[in-house]
Design an enzyme around this catalytic site. Structure first.
Site, PDB file in Angstrom:
ATOM      1  N   ALA A 170     -47.948  21.103   9.685  1.00  0.00           N
ATOM      2  CA  ALA A 170     -46.866  21.779   8.965  1.00  0.00           C
ATOM      3  C   ALA A 170     -45.633  20.903   8.793  1.00  0.00           C
ATOM      4  O   ALA A 170     -44.614  21.362   8.286  1.00  0.00           O
ATOM      5  CB  ALA A 170     -46.484  23.055   9.705  1.00  0.00           C
ATOM      6  N   HIS A 171     -45.717  19.640   9.180  1.00  0.00           N
ATOM      7  CA  HIS A 171     -44.563  18.748   9.092  1.00  0.00           C
ATOM      8  C   HIS A 171     -44.429  18.195   7.673  1.00  0.00           C
ATOM      9  O   HIS A 171     -45.413  17.770   7.061  1.00  0.00           O
ATOM     10  CB  HIS A 171     -44.688  17.615  10.103  1.00  0.00           C
ATOM     11  CG  HIS A 171     -44.658  18.073  11.524  1.00  0.00           C
ATOM     12  ND1 HIS A 171     -43.595  17.832  12.371  1.00  0.00           N
ATOM     13  CD2 HIS A 171     -45.552  18.796  12.254  1.00  0.00           C
ATOM     14  CE1 HIS A 171     -43.843  18.362  13.551  1.00  0.00           C
ATOM     15  NE2 HIS A 171     -45.028  18.956  13.509  1.00  0.00           N
ATOM     16  N   ALA A 180     -54.441  18.700  15.506  1.00  0.00           N
ATOM     17  CA  ALA A 180     -53.753  17.560  14.901  1.00  0.00           C
ATOM     18  C   ALA A 180     -54.186  16.235  15.520  1.00  0.00           C
ATOM     19  O   ALA A 180     -53.359  15.351  15.776  1.00  0.00           O
ATOM     20  CB  ALA A 180     -52.240  17.728  14.977  1.00  0.00           C
ATOM     21  N   GLY A 224     -56.966  32.043  21.755  1.00  0.00           N
ATOM     22  CA  GLY A 224     -58.315  32.370  21.299  1.00  0.00           C
ATOM     23  C   GLY A 224     -58.544  32.018  19.844  1.00  0.00           C
ATOM     24  O   GLY A 224     -59.628  32.285  19.310  1.00  0.00           O
ATOM     25  N   ILE A 225     -57.533  31.422  19.202  1.00  0.00           N
ATOM     26  CA  ILE A 225     -57.633  31.061  17.782  1.00  0.00           C
ATOM     27  C   ILE A 225     -57.512  29.555  17.595  1.00  0.00           C
ATOM     28  O   ILE A 225     -58.360  28.922  16.969  1.00  0.00           O
ATOM     29  CB  ILE A 225     -56.538  31.786  16.972  1.00  0.00           C
ATOM     30  CG1 ILE A 225     -56.720  33.300  17.074  1.00  0.00           C
ATOM     31  CG2 ILE A 225     -56.548  31.332  15.509  1.00  0.00           C
ATOM     32  CD1 ILE A 225     -55.582  34.102  16.501  1.00  0.00           C
ATOM     33  N   HIS A 226     -56.466  28.957  18.153  1.00  0.00           N
ATOM     34  CA  HIS A 226     -56.274  27.515  17.995  1.00  0.00           C
ATOM     35  C   HIS A 226     -57.354  26.705  18.698  1.00  0.00           C
ATOM     36  O   HIS A 226     -57.683  25.595  18.249  1.00  0.00           O
ATOM     37  CB  HIS A 226     -54.898  27.111  18.536  1.00  0.00           C
ATOM     38  CG  HIS A 226     -53.784  27.397  17.593  1.00  0.00           C
ATOM     39  ND1 HIS A 226     -53.229  28.650  17.470  1.00  0.00           N
ATOM     40  CD2 HIS A 226     -53.125  26.607  16.712  1.00  0.00           C
ATOM     41  CE1 HIS A 226     -52.275  28.605  16.546  1.00  0.00           C
ATOM     42  NE2 HIS A 226     -52.191  27.383  16.073  1.00  0.00           N
ATOM     43  N   ASP A 236     -46.506  27.226  21.527  1.00  0.00           N
ATOM     44  CA  ASP A 236     -46.269  26.639  20.198  1.00  0.00           C
ATOM     45  C   ASP A 236     -45.832  27.747  19.237  1.00  0.00           C
ATOM     46  O   ASP A 236     -46.210  27.779  18.067  1.00  0.00           O
ATOM     47  CB  ASP A 236     -47.528  25.940  19.680  1.00  0.00           C
ATOM     48  CG  ASP A 236     -47.231  24.957  18.556  1.00  0.00           C
ATOM     49  OD1 ASP A 236     -46.075  24.511  18.448  1.00  0.00           O
ATOM     50  OD2 ASP A 236     -48.146  24.648  17.778  1.00  0.00           O
ATOM     51  N   LEU A 281     -53.625  28.183   9.512  1.00  0.00           N
ATOM     52  CA  LEU A 281     -52.826  28.664  10.632  1.00  0.00           C
ATOM     53  C   LEU A 281     -51.450  28.015  10.612  1.00  0.00           C
ATOM     54  O   LEU A 281     -51.301  26.851  10.248  1.00  0.00           O
ATOM     55  CB  LEU A 281     -53.518  28.362  11.959  1.00  0.00           C
ATOM     56  CG  LEU A 281     -54.884  29.046  12.189  1.00  0.00           C
ATOM     57  CD1 LEU A 281     -55.458  28.612  13.531  1.00  0.00           C
ATOM     58  CD2 LEU A 281     -54.762  30.550  12.127  1.00  0.00           C
ATOM     59  N   GLY A 287     -48.892  27.828  13.352  1.00  0.00           N
ATOM     60  CA  GLY A 287     -48.334  28.051  14.670  1.00  0.00           C
ATOM     61  C   GLY A 287     -48.881  29.329  15.294  1.00  0.00           C
ATOM     62  O   GLY A 287     -49.884  29.884  14.853  1.00  0.00           O
TER      63      GLY A 287
END
Length: 518
Positions: free
Chosen positions: A158-159, A258, A377-379, A401, A438, A440
């Site tokens: 997202a940067h 990342a 449970g997602i990332h 995060d 996603l 964050g």
């Protein structure tokens, strides 16, 4: 929970409670504090020196009295974004106080506000506003975490691409961005921040990609000055990542996200969790090696591409198969193949002989880094969380995060973000409107602790350690935060035996409780 009080001498005894230890165990013991100084006491020493007993006793009814949780990577919460500054100092400081006052309901008593990549002129101002601060009745703001701008474009997440930089002038490039006073020697910087009301601890963290031009050359100097260096948003090979750790890098930013995914011939950054203490890389190349496929055996293998060429190669892989749900690790192009043809040789360390005793562990020559995990449970899949923890238990640090939408009371739906974009919240899942990317997390730290215990099968005490002692040790503040040692700050969270927050205490004062009869 019952509470009895008389005229107080400042001594408080918590009784009938389980105390998490630094090895992850839970022991049934009393704990004494001095609420006037806000510190934990050595009960026996205090009794014999002061010849006093606590005038106040708090019965915790068999619940857990844990050190307060630390969140060392959090982008915002309760509607406030640490990366957004509109020129109004008072408004920004009010937002910080609001986060501090509310986040204690999740068991967090200390946090390190994180700012993502900015236009470089913004850093000196933002970092000055994020100096250590302890608002009354809220969590401690320990300092700052600058996630960027020295990141790998191919793993930017997202940067914003226009603001991502290299460091051709090495140390001078870093000073030009963050400000010379913000990178001062630790003692000088802490003397500077001590003039304001602070918690007495100055935490500075920088997430950077070690393969970026100039970054590797400043890691050692940053470490000497008391700045925690974390590897993240990077395509570093195993050799480069290892060299970064040997230079002083202490942490991996949001493991699995990342960064290249695990490959058996070059496990990249993730491989640091399993780094062998007695096998060292040779001097690594300046950029990660890349494979050359389809060449006959007699063909001459070309030299590794430049960092710029490698990034362009990764970004051009538009033919790679699309993935249904993407995140920071997958949102820009495909993960580069990690089967190197220019493999740097490895050499044995100084170990002179093999051992024959079962269970014997040789003296370590390489200290594996800590690593942050978003356990929503997602990332990261629960199996990945368990795999990482099994590989390196003492290095595990739970992080949220979290984005400004972190708020247990916030309803699901569409919420404004920045630059005209909007985010969709569905439970603990947060993604950019109109996409499946996603953006964050909105998971709370207490939820991360409960999830972690379920995902890994570890005890609740061991899960608590990953949100208390481990992050404190990573930040070199384990003598005063994340622990129940005598002399440490009396920052606590009372949990029931299912890991739910009952009450939160900062410097010996209860700042939040779920109970109505206290």
């Amino acid at each position: 929970m019952s509470l009895h009080s008389n005229t107080s001498n400042g001594l408080v005894c918590f009784t009938n409670c389980l105390l998490p230890q630094e090895d992850g165990s839970l022991l049934l013991r009393d704990l004494w504090i001095d609420e006037q100084r806000g510190v934990i006491l050595d009960a026996q020493r205090t009794f014999f020196l002061r010849k006093e007993r606590p005038d106040r006793t708090i019965d915790l009814s068999g619940n857990i009295l844990s050190p307060g949780f630390l969140d060392i990577q959090i982008n915002g919460a309760y509607g406030f974004d640490f990366s957004v500054y509109d020129g109004d100092d008072a408004k920004y400081q009010s937002g910080l106080k609001n986060v501090s006052a509310n986040i204690v309901e999740t068991g967090v008593t200390s946090l390190v506000p994180t700012i993502i990549t900015q236009e470089k002129s913004m850093y000196p101002k933002l970092l000055s506003l994020l100096r250590p601060y302890s608002p009354s009745g809220g969590a401690n703001l320990l300092g700052w975490h600058a996630e960027g701008p020295f990141l790998q474009l191919a793993k930017r997440g997202a940067h914003a691409p226009p603001f991502i930089l290299s460091a051709p002038d090495k140390w001078h490039s870093f000073e030009a961005v963050y400000g010379e006073h913000n990178l001062a020697v630790r003692e000088d910087w802490e003397m500077d921040v001590a003039s304001g009301k602070s918690c007495g601890i100055g935490v500075r963290m920088i997430t950077a990609a070690p393969e970026i031009d100039g970054v590797m050359d400043v890691i050692e100097e940053l470490t000497k000055r008391g700045v925690i260096v974390s590897i993240g948003h990077s395509i570093a090979s195993s050799d480069i990542a290892t060299r970064a750790v040997q230079s002083g890098a202490r942490l991996i930013t949001h493991l699995f996200n990342a960064m290249p995914q695990l490959h058996h011939r070059d496990p990249s950054i993730i491989g640091l969790l399993g780094a062998s203490p007695h096998i060292s890389p040779a001097i690594p190349p300046t950029v990660p090696p890349t494979p050359v496929s389809g060449l006959p055996r007699s063909a001459k293998v070309p030299p590794p591409p430049s960092a710029k060429a490698l990034t362009q190669l990764i970004l051009s892989e538009s033919t790679a198969p699309k993935i249904a749900a993407s995140d920071e690790a997958l949102s820009v192009g495909a993960t580069p193949p990690m089967t190197p043809t220019h493999k740097a040789p490895v050499r044995m360390g100084s170990r002179s002989e093999m051992h024959l005793d079962k269970g014997h562990v040789a003296e370590l020559e390489f200290e594996r880094p800590f690593y942050g995990l978003i356990v929503d449970g997602i990332h990261s899949h629960p199996n990945s969380v368990r795999l990482a923890y099994t590989a390196h238990q003492d290095g595990c640090v739970l992080i949220t995060d979290a984005m400004p939408m972190l708020d247990p009371h916030l309803r699901d739906g569409v919420h404004d973000w920045r630059d005209g974009k909007r985010l969709v919240k569905e439970g603990v899942r947060l993604y950019i409107e109109g996409t499946d990317t996603l953006a964050g997390s909105v998971v709370t730290m207490d939820t991360c602790v409960r999830n972690f215990a379920r995902f890994t099968g570890c005890s609740l005490g061991e899960a608590i350690k990953c949100a208390t002692y481990n992050p404190a040790k990573c930040l070199n503040i384990e003598n005063c935060k994340g622990t129940l040692r005598p002399g440490a700050d009396a920052d606590f969270v009372v949990l029931d035996r299912q890991g739910r927050v009952v009450s939160t205490w900062v410097r010996g004062i209860m700042v939040w409780t779920s109970l109505l009869n206290v």
